[in-house]
Design a protein around this motif. Sequence first.
Motif, PDB file in Angstrom:
ATOM      1  N   LEU A 128       0.673  -1.076  -0.139  1.00 15.67           N
ATOM      2  CA  LEU A 128       0.089   0.032   0.039  1.00 15.67           C
ATOM      3  C   LEU A 128       0.704   1.234  -0.011  1.00 15.67           C
ATOM      4  N   ALA A 129       1.978   1.283   0.692  1.00 19.48           N
ATOM      5  CA  ALA A 129       2.927   2.377   0.957  1.00 19.48           C
ATOM      6  C   ALA A 129       3.563   2.355  -0.738  1.00 19.48           C
ATOM      7  N   ILE A 130       3.717   1.428  -1.384  1.00 17.19           N
ATOM      8  CA  ILE A 130       4.314   1.556  -2.827  1.00 17.19           C
ATOM      9  C   ILE A 130       3.260   1.980  -3.613  1.00 17.19           C
ATOM     10  N   LEU A 131       2.100   1.531  -3.381  1.00 15.62           N
ATOM     11  CA  LEU A 131       0.951   2.168  -4.320  1.00 15.62           C
ATOM     12  C   LEU A 131       0.666   3.640  -4.152  1.00 15.62           C
ATOM     13  N   GLY A 132       1.248   4.297  -2.966  1.00 14.93           N
ATOM     14  CA  GLY A 132       1.005   5.723  -2.691  1.00 14.93           C
ATOM     15  C   GLY A 132       2.253   6.411  -3.628  1.00 14.93           C
TER      16      GLY A 132
END
Length: 391
Positions: A128-132
């Motif tokens: 989810l952090a990478i998706l940000g």
Amino acid sequence: QVPEPIDVAAAPRVAVDPLSSVDRGRWRRRAIVAAIMLVAATIGSRGITSEGAVSLQGDMPRYMMNGAFVTDLIKSGEFWTPGQVYRFAERYYAKYPALSLGHHPPFLAVVLAPVYAVFGLSVFWSRLAILGFFGLAVWAMFSMTRRLYDVRVATWATLLLATNPAVTTYGQVVMSEMPMLAFVLLAMEALSRFSQSRMTRHYAWFVAAVAASLYAKQLAIFMLPAYLVFLLMFVGWRRLLKRDVVLLTLFGVLISVPVVALTFFLSPVNVGAVRFMTRTGRGLTLAQPMIRTVVNAHLTIPILIVVLAGIVLSVMRPDRRIVLALVWTVGVLAAVLYLTALVDPARYALMAVPGYFLGAASLAAVARSKPTRWGAAAILGPAVLYQVWLG
């Protein structure tokens, strides 16, 4: 004299548009960016709920372990002196040998630490952090291209970037490539603002983004030729010699020194490999297989044809903005060829991908009449769908 009363009913009526053209344009841009971000999020979140969905590339668990290390270091309170950190790292590595901080850049570990502290160590929250960062890259690509060209070109360039299989692959794994790409594009976006405003704060944003990209992945230094060309073409050397720009540039160099030192002291394997390549010049003899590998991984032949068509037509027009796309792409690929050669070139050259799609989307800039615009759309639209199908 008493003025005569005005007959309101007989007065001419003026139609009032509740939204000005500026407001409509702003909302239109926001809607386009939101739609492209939705596409990127849909592709990037595939398999995100599966804790077993990890990259077969061995670095992903190491990046996650580095985030766990920073989290545990902060919880331990043993970070006040270098000696404390060193002793904690020794004990930690003895227990968890997957630790690779130093060999791998530190930025992602620092980002993951608060995520793990709040939500716990998991693939879901890591991705989810990478998706940000993927969303940040999409926004920066659109904003930069809109300022350089217009909304139409920005839409096509960003769609091509957001659906490109090479990019979406790194939007689905916990590695440093996507944060690096996001900060590289943020740096270019800040430059596009600086070229229009000449304001110090926009150059400061550029310096901060460049430094962050180096802490995300040291290979972001390959973008320096593109930054320099952008500044010379769209800002001018006189502005670059002003006191504020010089001081901010020196400050950027100063804050980037630690990541250089960290790389030399803690990543001797990578440093040794680069020294070998530069000393022997072996990478230059591998140009053909390296370029073939990168093209197959980044573009495929149909997308390459679209990119070349956009570049050729822009050169014939001529449109000097295409120089940026050329320097961006050639600069990164030449650096990868010279310094790393066939050592994972598609991964190390990922930051060249936006340059390709600036060239491809310039088809929409060359098209001025309505029929030619429809023709450009008939080429770029299937290119986007083809990439979605590949992904």
